[in-house]
Design a protein around this motif. Structure first.
Motif, PDB file in Angstrom:
ATOM      1  N   ASN A 124       0.862  -1.182   0.000  1.00  0.00           N
ATOM      2  CA  ASN A 124       0.000   0.000   0.000  1.00  0.00           C
ATOM      3  C   ASN A 124       0.903   1.237   0.000  1.00  0.00           C
ATOM      4  O   ASN A 124       1.577   1.530   0.973  1.00  0.00           O
ATOM      5  CB  ASN A 124      -0.906   0.011   1.225  1.00  0.00           C
ATOM      6  N   THR A 125       0.940   1.923  -1.136  1.00  0.00           N
ATOM      7  CA  THR A 125       1.889   3.014  -1.327  1.00  0.00           C
ATOM      8  C   THR A 125       1.181   4.355  -1.290  1.00  0.00           C
ATOM      9  O   THR A 125       0.219   4.576  -2.020  1.00  0.00           O
ATOM     10  CB  THR A 125       2.620   2.864  -2.681  1.00  0.00           C
ATOM     11  N   GLY A 126       1.669   5.238  -0.438  1.00  0.00           N
ATOM     12  CA  GLY A 126       1.113   6.585  -0.350  1.00  0.00           C
ATOM     13  C   GLY A 126       1.883   7.544  -1.233  1.00  0.00           C
ATOM     14  O   GLY A 126       3.098   7.423  -1.404  1.00  0.00           O
ATOM     15  N   TYR A 127       1.172   8.510  -1.812  1.00  0.00           N
ATOM     16  CA  TYR A 127       1.767   9.477  -2.729  1.00  0.00           C
ATOM     17  C   TYR A 127       1.504  10.878  -2.192  1.00  0.00           C
ATOM     18  O   TYR A 127       0.363  11.328  -2.138  1.00  0.00           O
ATOM     19  CB  TYR A 127       1.173   9.310  -4.128  1.00  0.00           C
ATOM     20  N   THR A 128       2.570  11.569  -1.813  1.00  0.00           N
ATOM     21  CA  THR A 128       2.421  12.825  -1.104  1.00  0.00           C
ATOM     22  C   THR A 128       1.940  13.956  -1.995  1.00  0.00           C
ATOM     23  O   THR A 128       2.362  14.089  -3.143  1.00  0.00           O
ATOM     24  CB  THR A 128       3.745  13.247  -0.443  1.00  0.00           C
ATOM     25  N   SER A 129       1.055  14.770  -1.432  1.00  0.00           N
ATOM     26  CA  SER A 129       0.632  16.006  -2.092  1.00  0.00           C
ATOM     27  C   SER A 129       1.189  17.225  -1.371  1.00  0.00           C
ATOM     28  O   SER A 129       0.845  18.359  -1.698  1.00  0.00           O
ATOM     29  CB  SER A 129      -0.899  16.104  -2.141  1.00  0.00           C
ATOM     30  N   ASN A 130       2.019  16.974  -0.342  1.00  0.00           N
ATOM     31  CA  ASN A 130       2.700  18.056   0.380  1.00  0.00           C
ATOM     32  C   ASN A 130       1.751  19.116   0.913  1.00  0.00           C
ATOM     33  O   ASN A 130       2.068  20.296   0.940  1.00  0.00           O
ATOM     34  CB  ASN A 130       3.757  18.714  -0.515  1.00  0.00           C
ATOM     35  N   GLY A 131       0.563  18.707   1.319  1.00  0.00           N
ATOM     36  CA  GLY A 131      -0.374  19.648   1.923  1.00  0.00           C
ATOM     37  C   GLY A 131      -1.070  20.570   0.956  1.00  0.00           C
ATOM     38  O   GLY A 131      -1.815  21.459   1.367  1.00  0.00           O
ATOM     39  N   THR A 132      -0.878  20.382  -0.350  1.00  0.00           N
ATOM     40  CA  THR A 132      -1.459  21.312  -1.314  1.00  0.00           C
ATOM     41  C   THR A 132      -2.952  21.074  -1.523  1.00  0.00           C
ATOM     42  O   THR A 132      -3.650  21.949  -2.031  1.00  0.00           O
ATOM     43  CB  THR A 132      -0.761  21.186  -2.680  1.00  0.00           C
ATOM     44  N   LEU A 133      -3.449  19.902  -1.162  1.00  0.00           N
ATOM     45  CA  LEU A 133      -4.849  19.576  -1.389  1.00  0.00           C
ATOM     46  C   LEU A 133      -5.631  19.330  -0.111  1.00  0.00           C
ATOM     47  O   LEU A 133      -6.856  19.366  -0.112  1.00  0.00           O
ATOM     48  CB  LEU A 133      -4.961  18.327  -2.280  1.00  0.00           C
ATOM     49  N   GLY A 134      -4.937  19.059   0.976  1.00  0.00           N
ATOM     50  CA  GLY A 134      -5.620  18.721   2.221  1.00  0.00           C
ATOM     51  C   GLY A 134      -5.858  17.228   2.372  1.00  0.00           C
ATOM     52  O   GLY A 134      -6.442  16.785   3.356  1.00  0.00           O
ATOM     53  N   TYR A 135      -5.390  16.426   1.406  1.00  0.00           N
ATOM     54  CA  TYR A 135      -5.530  14.973   1.481  1.00  0.00           C
ATOM     55  C   TYR A 135      -4.457  14.329   0.622  1.00  0.00           C
ATOM     56  O   TYR A 135      -3.810  14.984  -0.192  1.00  0.00           O
ATOM     57  CB  TYR A 135      -6.919  14.522   1.015  1.00  0.00           C
ATOM     58  N   GLU A 136      -4.282  13.011   0.819  1.00  0.00           N
ATOM     59  CA  GLU A 136      -3.340  12.245   0.023  1.00  0.00           C
ATOM     60  C   GLU A 136      -3.949  10.899  -0.328  1.00  0.00           C
ATOM     61  O   GLU A 136      -4.777  10.359   0.412  1.00  0.00           O
ATOM     62  CB  GLU A 136      -2.020  12.055   0.779  1.00  0.00           C
ATOM     63  N   PHE A 137      -3.530  10.361  -1.486  1.00  0.00           N
ATOM     64  CA  PHE A 137      -4.040   9.088  -1.964  1.00  0.00           C
ATOM     65  C   PHE A 137      -3.047   7.962  -1.703  1.00  0.00           C
ATOM     66  O   PHE A 137      -1.836   8.176  -1.645  1.00  0.00           O
ATOM     67  CB  PHE A 137      -4.319   9.157  -3.470  1.00  0.00           C
ATOM     68  N   GLN A 138      -3.604   6.751  -1.587  1.00  0.00           N
ATOM     69  CA  GLN A 138      -2.799   5.536  -1.496  1.00  0.00           C
ATOM     70  C   GLN A 138      -3.317   4.527  -2.513  1.00  0.00           C
ATOM     71  O   GLN A 138      -4.523   4.427  -2.754  1.00  0.00           O
ATOM     72  CB  GLN A 138      -2.878   4.913  -0.095  1.00  0.00           C
ATOM     73  N   ILE A 139      -2.396   3.761  -3.090  1.00  0.00           N
ATOM     74  CA  ILE A 139      -2.747   2.741  -4.079  1.00  0.00           C
ATOM     75  C   ILE A 139      -2.205   1.396  -3.617  1.00  0.00           C
ATOM     76  O   ILE A 139      -1.045   1.271  -3.241  1.00  0.00           O
ATOM     77  CB  ILE A 139      -2.171   3.090  -5.466  1.00  0.00           C
ATOM     78  N   LEU A 140      -3.075   0.379  -3.654  1.00  0.00           N
ATOM     79  CA  LEU A 140      -2.690  -0.992  -3.305  1.00  0.00           C
ATOM     80  C   LEU A 140      -3.048  -1.909  -4.469  1.00  0.00           C
ATOM     81  O   LEU A 140      -4.215  -2.028  -4.841  1.00  0.00           O
ATOM     82  CB  LEU A 140      -3.422  -1.452  -2.038  1.00  0.00           C
ATOM     83  N   ASN A 141      -2.034  -2.538  -5.059  1.00  0.00           N
ATOM     84  CA  ASN A 141      -2.243  -3.471  -6.166  1.00  0.00           C
ATOM     85  C   ASN A 141      -2.164  -4.908  -5.656  1.00  0.00           C
ATOM     86  O   ASN A 141      -1.307  -5.239  -4.835  1.00  0.00           O
ATOM     87  CB  ASN A 141      -1.188  -3.261  -7.257  1.00  0.00           C
ATOM     88  N   ARG A 142      -3.065  -5.735  -6.165  1.00  0.00           N
ATOM     89  CA  ARG A 142      -3.112  -7.132  -5.725  1.00  0.00           C
ATOM     90  C   ARG A 142      -3.226  -8.065  -6.928  1.00  0.00           C
ATOM     91  O   ARG A 142      -3.705  -7.679  -7.989  1.00  0.00           O
ATOM     92  CB  ARG A 142      -4.325  -7.376  -4.811  1.00  0.00           C
ATOM     93  N   ASN A 143      -2.832  -9.321  -6.687  1.00  0.00           N
ATOM     94  CA  ASN A 143      -3.068 -10.404  -7.628  1.00  0.00           C
ATOM     95  C   ASN A 143      -3.482 -11.614  -6.810  1.00  0.00           C
ATOM     96  O   ASN A 143      -2.670 -12.473  -6.474  1.00  0.00           O
ATOM     97  CB  ASN A 143      -1.826 -10.698  -8.460  1.00  0.00           C
ATOM     98  N   ASN A 144      -4.773 -11.651  -6.477  1.00  0.00           N
ATOM     99  CA  ASN A 144      -5.308 -12.722  -5.645  1.00  0.00           C
ATOM    100  C   ASN A 144      -6.078 -13.711  -6.505  1.00  0.00           C
ATOM    101  O   ASN A 144      -6.980 -13.320  -7.260  1.00  0.00           O
ATOM    102  CB  ASN A 144      -6.244 -12.158  -4.567  1.00  0.00           C
ATOM    103  N   ASP A 145      -5.702 -14.980  -6.399  1.00  0.00           N
ATOM    104  CA  ASP A 145      -6.355 -16.035  -7.187  1.00  0.00           C
ATOM    105  C   ASP A 145      -6.341 -15.705  -8.675  1.00  0.00           C
ATOM    106  O   ASP A 145      -7.334 -15.899  -9.387  1.00  0.00           O
ATOM    107  CB  ASP A 145      -7.801 -16.245  -6.706  1.00  0.00           C
ATOM    108  N   HIS A 146      -5.217 -15.163  -9.122  1.00  0.00           N
ATOM    109  CA  HIS A 146      -5.004 -14.813 -10.531  1.00  0.00           C
ATOM    110  C   HIS A 146      -5.944 -13.706 -11.017  1.00  0.00           C
ATOM    111  O   HIS A 146      -6.204 -13.592 -12.223  1.00  0.00           O
ATOM    112  CB  HIS A 146      -5.152 -16.053 -11.419  1.00  0.00           C
ATOM    113  N   VAL A 147      -6.448 -12.914 -10.089  1.00  0.00           N
ATOM    114  CA  VAL A 147      -7.282 -11.763 -10.439  1.00  0.00           C
ATOM    115  C   VAL A 147      -6.526 -10.488 -10.066  1.00  0.00           C
ATOM    116  O   VAL A 147      -6.258 -10.231  -8.886  1.00  0.00           O
ATOM    117  CB  VAL A 147      -8.636 -11.796  -9.708  1.00  0.00           C
TER     118      VAL A 147
END
Length: 289
Positions: A166-189
């Motif tokens: 689960n990787t967070g990507y900083t917006s350095n306070g410019t937006l008031g929030y930050e996003f995180q992305i988690l990639n998975r490959n569970n049961d070949h999906v």
């Protein structure tokens, strides 16, 4: 829900340019009481390692003195400009202003290098201004062009990276929030999950408005990127479409919206928060086919 959060951020910041912004700053300077002597600008500039990047790519920014040729430039710059009253960077169109030079307790902290992630495509404009005794001694700016060409956010389904992280990507306070992305490959999906955290949120305390903020921000963001949702409103239709379009078996209490692109199916999902959960809402995406 989260395994762990890996946030890569240097210190603080972004950067870009725009003549109209500085024309306004110049006019503001002219409106101030004139000085007896002309103020000589200082040779401090912004440098970016990449002025053309994709959304969620890290862009590294550095402060550089154009006249300095010696070693340890980052240390030298922090010493050379420590007597400024402030060194401000701001993003065009944002009300947020941030000070790279912070004076405290007889000392100071100085940010000379930082990374930043951009969430939306476009040409970003950022300004750097340094002040001493109400005179602007530092003035620089640049443009950074951001594109969005991956299948979903920064994910290309044929070469998914950072599986299980689960990787967070900083917006350095410019937006008031930050996003995180988690990639998975569970049961070949293959799948990708987008979540959001808001600045200064204390998860140890009740946050009654947090769920509504998550829903509004995530829905608005995906709509900005991919347009109007293909399905929304009718709960029965949403549930039926989710079963048809998505392969993952994931815990959820409600499907709120579904977007369809040429390469991805995307859904905004809700789950009633349990004690161990962090998020109420998240975006789930899978490749088509």
């Amino acid at each position: 829900m989260l395994k762990y959060l890996s946030v890569f951020a240097f210190s603080t910041l972004l950067v870009f340019s725009c003549s109209d912004k500085y024309e306004q700053l110049d006019q503001d300077d002219k409106d101030k009481e004139p000085k007896e002597e002309a103020v000589k600008p200082l040779p401090l500039h912004l440098i970016a390692d990449n002025r053309k990047a994709g959304i969620y790519d890290m862009v590294l920014f550095t402060l550089k003195d154009s006249t300095y040729k010696g070693p340890n430039e980052s240390i030298a710059v922090s010493l050379m400009y420590s007597d400024l009253d402030s060194l401000i960077w701001e993003v065009g169109g944002s009300s947020q202003k941030f000070n790279l030079l912070r004076q405290h307790g007889g000392g100071y902290s100085f940010t000379t290098e930082w990374g930043h992630n951009f969430y939306l495509p476009g040409t970003y404009k950022i300004f750097l201004s340094g002040y001493k005794d109400n005179n602007r001694l530092v003035r620089d700016s640049m443009n950074v062009n951001i594109s969005a060409s991956a299948d979903f956010l920064n994910v290309s389904w044929d070469q998914v990276k950072n599986l299980g992280q689960n990787t967070g990507y900083t917006s350095n306070g410019t937006l008031g929030y930050e996003f995180q992305i988690l990639n998975r490959n569970n049961d070949h999906v293959l799948s990708s999950t987008l979540t959001i955290t808001f600045d200064s949120t204390d998860f140890r305390k009740p946050n009654p408005d947090l769920a509504d903020k998550e829903q509004a921000a995530l829905s608005a963001y995906i709509t900005q990127l991919y347009g109007k949702a293909a399905f929304e409103g009718d709960e029965a239709v949403l549930n039926q479409q989710f079963k048809q379009l998505f392969k993952s078996s994931i815990p959820k209490d409600k499907v709120l919206k579904i977007w369809k692109t040429k390469k991805s199916n995307i859904a905004l999902l809700y789950r009633k928060r349990e004690e161990s959960d962090i998020f109420h809402y998240w975006v789930h995406a899978e490749p088509i086919g």
